[in-house]
Design a protein around this motif. Structure first.
Motif, PDB file in Angstrom:
ATOM      1  N   PRO A 164      39.721  23.518  32.209  1.00 41.54           N
ATOM      2  CA  PRO A 164      40.857  24.243  32.794  1.00 41.54           C
ATOM      3  C   PRO A 164      40.811  24.330  34.325  1.00 41.54           C
ATOM      4  CG  PRO A 164      40.054  25.408  30.849  1.00 41.54           C
ATOM      5  CD  PRO A 164      39.100  24.271  31.092  1.00 41.54           C
ATOM      6  N   ALA A 165      39.637  24.586  34.904  1.00 42.99           N
ATOM      7  CA  ALA A 165      39.578  24.741  36.367  1.00 42.99           C
ATOM      8  C   ALA A 165      39.856  23.419  37.079  1.00 42.99           C
ATOM      9  CB  ALA A 165      38.211  25.293  36.779  1.00 42.99           C
ATOM     10  N   VAL A 166      39.472  22.311  36.452  1.00 39.81           N
ATOM     11  CA  VAL A 166      39.771  20.999  37.038  1.00 39.81           C
ATOM     12  C   VAL A 166      41.286  20.789  37.021  1.00 39.81           C
ATOM     13  CG1 VAL A 166      39.551  18.489  36.711  1.00 39.81           C
ATOM     14  CG2 VAL A 166      37.547  19.974  36.408  1.00 39.81           C
ATOM     15  N   ARG A 167      41.917  21.136  35.900  1.00 37.96           N
ATOM     16  CA  ARG A 167      43.373  20.979  35.800  1.00 37.96           C
ATOM     17  C   ARG A 167      44.075  21.854  36.842  1.00 37.96           C
ATOM     18  NH1 ARG A 167      44.517  17.736  31.810  1.00 37.96           N
ATOM     19  NH2 ARG A 167      46.645  17.805  32.553  1.00 37.96           N
ATOM     20  N   ARG A 168      43.585  23.086  37.001  1.00 40.31           N
ATOM     21  CA  ARG A 168      44.230  23.980  37.982  1.00 40.31           C
ATOM     22  C   ARG A 168      44.198  23.358  39.370  1.00 40.31           C
ATOM     23  NH1 ARG A 168      42.052  28.169  35.018  1.00 40.31           N
ATOM     24  NH2 ARG A 168      40.164  28.326  36.288  1.00 40.31           N
ATOM     25  N   ALA A 169      43.036  22.801  39.740  1.00 40.16           N
ATOM     26  CA  ALA A 169      42.900  22.202  41.076  1.00 40.16           C
ATOM     27  C   ALA A 169      43.834  20.995  41.223  1.00 40.16           C
ATOM     28  CB  ALA A 169      41.446  21.796  41.318  1.00 40.16           C
ATOM     29  N   MET A 170      43.921  20.154  40.177  1.00 33.10           N
ATOM     30  CA  MET A 170      44.765  18.960  40.263  1.00 33.10           C
ATOM     31  C   MET A 170      46.255  19.334  40.300  1.00 33.10           C
ATOM     32  SD  MET A 170      42.689  16.442  40.514  1.00 33.10           S
ATOM     33  CE  MET A 170      41.499  17.529  41.282  1.00 33.10           C
ATOM     34  N   VAL A 171      46.618  20.311  39.462  1.00 37.60           N
ATOM     35  CA  VAL A 171      48.031  20.734  39.417  1.00 37.60           C
ATOM     36  C   VAL A 171      48.453  21.289  40.779  1.00 37.60           C
ATOM     37  CG1 VAL A 171      49.619  22.426  38.390  1.00 37.60           C
ATOM     38  CG2 VAL A 171      48.103  21.087  36.915  1.00 37.60           C
ATOM     39  N   ALA A 172      47.556  22.051  41.426  1.00 36.08           N
ATOM     40  CA  ALA A 172      47.885  22.606  42.749  1.00 36.08           C
ATOM     41  C   ALA A 172      48.132  21.462  43.740  1.00 36.08           C
ATOM     42  CB  ALA A 172      46.757  23.507  43.237  1.00 36.08           C
ATOM     43  N   LYS A 173      47.284  20.426  43.698  1.00 34.74           N
ATOM     44  CA  LYS A 173      47.467  19.291  44.616  1.00 34.74           C
ATOM     45  C   LYS A 173      48.786  18.571  44.303  1.00 34.74           C
ATOM     46  CE  LYS A 173      42.474  18.203  44.795  1.00 34.74           C
ATOM     47  NZ  LYS A 173      41.894  18.538  46.089  1.00 34.74           N
ATOM     48  N   GLN A 174      49.073  18.421  43.002  1.00 35.38           N
ATOM     49  CA  GLN A 174      50.295  17.689  42.607  1.00 35.38           C
ATOM     50  C   GLN A 174      51.549  18.454  43.058  1.00 35.38           C
ATOM     51  OE1 GLN A 174      49.289  17.443  38.452  1.00 35.38           O
ATOM     52  NE2 GLN A 174      47.602  16.074  38.907  1.00 35.38           N
ATOM     53  N   ARG A 175      51.505  19.783  42.941  1.00 34.45           N
ATOM     54  CA  ARG A 175      52.681  20.565  43.362  1.00 34.45           C
ATOM     55  C   ARG A 175      52.871  20.471  44.871  1.00 34.45           C
ATOM     56  NH1 ARG A 175      51.505  25.594  39.348  1.00 34.45           N
ATOM     57  NH2 ARG A 175      52.576  24.703  37.539  1.00 34.45           N
ATOM     58  N   GLU A 176      51.760  20.482  45.592  1.00 33.60           N
ATOM     59  CA  GLU A 176      51.833  20.374  47.057  1.00 33.60           C
ATOM     60  C   GLU A 176      52.544  19.078  47.458  1.00 33.60           C
ATOM     61  OE1 GLU A 176      47.755  21.810  48.435  1.00 33.60           O
ATOM     62  OE2 GLU A 176      48.284  20.177  49.817  1.00 33.60           O
ATOM     63  N   ILE A 177      52.165  17.976  46.779  1.00 34.89           N
ATOM     64  CA  ILE A 177      52.771  16.674  47.103  1.00 34.89           C
ATOM     65  C   ILE A 177      54.265  16.704  46.765  1.00 34.89           C
ATOM     66  CG2 ILE A 177      52.782  14.199  46.552  1.00 34.89           C
ATOM     67  CD1 ILE A 177      49.787  14.501  45.767  1.00 34.89           C
ATOM     68  N   GLY A 178      54.582  17.233  45.573  1.00 32.61           N
ATOM     69  CA  GLY A 178      55.973  17.237  45.105  1.00 32.61           C
ATOM     70  C   GLY A 178      56.865  18.188  45.882  1.00 32.61           C
ATOM     71  N   GLU A 179      56.243  19.150  46.594  1.00 36.00           N
ATOM     72  CA  GLU A 179      57.057  20.077  47.374  1.00 36.00           C
ATOM     73  C   GLU A 179      57.458  19.468  48.714  1.00 36.00           C
ATOM     74  OE1 GLU A 179      54.697  23.631  47.143  1.00 36.00           O
ATOM     75  OE2 GLU A 179      55.438  23.879  45.077  1.00 36.00           O
ATOM     76  N   ARG A 180      56.766  18.391  49.099  1.00 35.51           N
ATOM     77  CA  ARG A 180      57.046  17.805  50.414  1.00 35.51           C
ATOM     78  C   ARG A 180      58.024  16.643  50.362  1.00 35.51           C
ATOM     79  NH1 ARG A 180      51.222  17.986  51.389  1.00 35.51           N
ATOM     80  NH2 ARG A 180      51.230  15.792  50.866  1.00 35.51           N
ATOM     81  N   ALA A 181      58.138  15.977  49.188  1.00 34.17           N
ATOM     82  CA  ALA A 181      58.927  14.742  49.166  1.00 34.17           C
ATOM     83  C   ALA A 181      59.519  14.522  47.777  1.00 34.17           C
ATOM     84  CB  ALA A 181      58.012  13.565  49.517  1.00 34.17           C
ATOM     85  N   SER A 182      60.503  13.627  47.698  1.00 36.39           N
ATOM     86  CA  SER A 182      61.007  13.201  46.387  1.00 36.39           C
ATOM     87  C   SER A 182      59.955  12.306  45.756  1.00 36.39           C
ATOM     88  CB  SER A 182      62.320  12.435  46.543  1.00 36.39           C
ATOM     89  OG  SER A 182      63.351  13.329  46.912  1.00 36.39           O
ATOM     90  N   VAL A 183      59.653  12.560  44.493  1.00 37.66           N
ATOM     91  CA  VAL A 183      58.557  11.832  43.849  1.00 37.66           C
ATOM     92  C   VAL A 183      58.925  11.353  42.447  1.00 37.66           C
ATOM     93  CG1 VAL A 183      56.651  13.057  45.020  1.00 37.66           C
ATOM     94  CG2 VAL A 183      57.562  13.980  42.884  1.00 37.66           C
ATOM     95  N   VAL A 184      58.253  10.270  42.062  1.00 33.41           N
ATOM     96  CA  VAL A 184      58.191   9.902  40.650  1.00 33.41           C
ATOM     97  C   VAL A 184      56.732  10.148  40.289  1.00 33.41           C
ATOM     98  CG1 VAL A 184      58.446   8.094  38.923  1.00 33.41           C
ATOM     99  CG2 VAL A 184      59.953   8.109  40.925  1.00 33.41           C
ATOM    100  N   MET A 185      56.488  11.164  39.470  1.00 31.77           N
ATOM    101  CA  MET A 185      55.114  11.537  39.157  1.00 31.77           C
ATOM    102  C   MET A 185      54.876  11.306  37.670  1.00 31.77           C
ATOM    103  SD  MET A 185      53.128  15.073  40.189  1.00 31.77           S
ATOM    104  CE  MET A 185      53.322  14.949  41.949  1.00 31.77           C
ATOM    105  N   GLU A 186      53.787  10.579  37.365  1.00 36.21           N
ATOM    106  CA  GLU A 186      53.531  10.300  35.941  1.00 36.21           C
ATOM    107  C   GLU A 186      52.193  10.850  35.496  1.00 36.21           C
ATOM    108  OE1 GLU A 186      51.293   7.600  34.718  1.00 36.21           O
ATOM    109  OE2 GLU A 186      51.199   6.191  36.393  1.00 36.21           O
ATOM    110  N   GLY A 187      52.142  11.245  34.217  1.00 33.46           N
ATOM    111  CA  GLY A 187      50.898  11.802  33.685  1.00 33.46           C
ATOM    112  C   GLY A 187      51.069  12.248  32.250  1.00 33.46           C
ATOM    113  N   ARG A 188      50.515  13.434  31.929  1.00 31.12           N
ATOM    114  CA  ARG A 188      50.602  13.958  30.577  1.00 31.12           C
ATOM    115  C   ARG A 188      51.317  15.306  30.533  1.00 31.12           C
ATOM    116  NH1 ARG A 188      48.165   9.835  30.888  1.00 31.12           N
ATOM    117  NH2 ARG A 188      46.683   8.897  29.436  1.00 31.12           N
ATOM    118  N   ASP A 189      51.294  16.032  31.662  1.00 30.51           N
ATOM    119  CA  ASP A 189      51.790  17.418  31.681  1.00 30.51           C
ATOM    120  C   ASP A 189      52.746  17.652  32.848  1.00 30.51           C
ATOM    121  OD1 ASP A 189      49.970  17.053  33.708  1.00 30.51           O
ATOM    122  OD2 ASP A 189      49.100  19.057  33.558  1.00 30.51           O
ATOM    123  N   ILE A 190      53.360  16.588  33.353  1.00 31.40           N
ATOM    124  CA  ILE A 190      54.182  16.757  34.567  1.00 31.40           C
ATOM    125  C   ILE A 190      55.457  17.552  34.251  1.00 31.40           C
ATOM    126  CG2 ILE A 190      55.214  15.602  36.569  1.00 31.40           C
ATOM    127  CD1 ILE A 190      52.131  15.192  36.110  1.00 31.40           C
TER     128      ILE A 190
END
Ligand code: DC
Length: 224
Positions: free
Chosen positions: A104-130
């Motif tokens: 869970p803590a690894v996911r929390r850290a990755m999700v925070a980074k992913q949101r940061e990226i998606g808040e700055r630009a238009s993105v196509v983001m792929e994964g399992r829980d996007i």
């Protein structure tokens, strides 16, 4: 300023997410973000640093300290400044990624980074829980799938391993990804389900672009 667009593409291994997400991002001029590469980077670091994949505390530290960067346009991935694009594709790293992604803590850290990226630009983001967790309000959500034997065939084409080994690896990873307690792979209720079995990449690309264009207009989210 036009509104940022977030396209979320989720699905199991071998469904065609990376190929399609990259093509679509190119066509639309959005950033392409492969979130599996982020979990793979943590898995690679853990393996290299001899951190046990059951050591949640050390894995959390690695995830918090990792500097993961995407080289725009090239599909390249940097971990703490080192080019790990090739290294993270090794089968044992796919395995390690699947295990670290259960923490869970690894996911929390990755999700925070992913949101940061998606808040700055238009993105196509792929994964399992996007579409389900990272961006529940994504502009467009797509769940890409294909029959298991087709997914195995696709992965076998990219690997030197015998197909039966790949079939076992994919089935074990699918099982882990779908049944883990934290953010399992699920189709978000408002995601569009696309089965790529028997379709060419061009056909799927056209179908996805249509879905995205139907939801957006001139780069702006439709309001009605
Ligand atoms: O898509 P991939 O095979 O590169 O992903 C590697 C592993 O990371 C996979 O087993 C599932 C996990 N993953 C995840 O849990 N959540 C994501 N958003 C992306 C990948």
């Amino acid at each position: 300023m036009s509104k940022r667009i977030t396209v979320a593409i989720d699905g199991p291994a071998g469904a065609g997410k990376s190929t399609l997400a990259r093509r679509i991002a190119d066509k639309l001029g959005y950033l392409y973000i492969d979130t599996g590469a982020m979990y793979r980077a943590i898995g690679l670091w853990a393996v290299r640093a001899n951190v046990a994949l059951s050591d949640m505390h050390r894995l959390e530290q690695l995830a918090n300290e990792a500097r993961i960067e995407f080289v725009p346009g090239s599909g390249g991935v940097l971990l703490n400044g080192e080019d790990v694009t090739e290294a993270i594709r090794a089968p044992e790293i796919a395995e390690a990624a699947s295990k670290v992604s259960m923490v869970p803590a690894v996911r929390r850290a990755m999700v925070a980074k992913q949101r940061e990226i998606g808040e700055r630009a238009s993105v196509v983001m792929e994964g399992r829980d996007i579409g389900s967790v990272v961006f529940p309000d994504a502009t467009v959500k797509i769940f890409l799938d294909a029959r298991p034997e087709v997914r195995v065939e696709r992965r076998a084409g990219e690997s030197l391993l015998p197909p039966e080994i790949i079939a076992r690896q994919i089935s074990e990873r699918d099982q882990r990804d779908r049944t883990r307690p934290e953010s399992p792979l699920v189709q978000a209720p408002d995601a569009v389900y696309v089965d790529t079995t028997g379709l060419s990449v061009d056909d799927v690309e056209a179908a996805l672009l249509k879905i995205i264009r139907d939801r957006t207009s001139n780069g702006k989210e439709r309001t009605q």
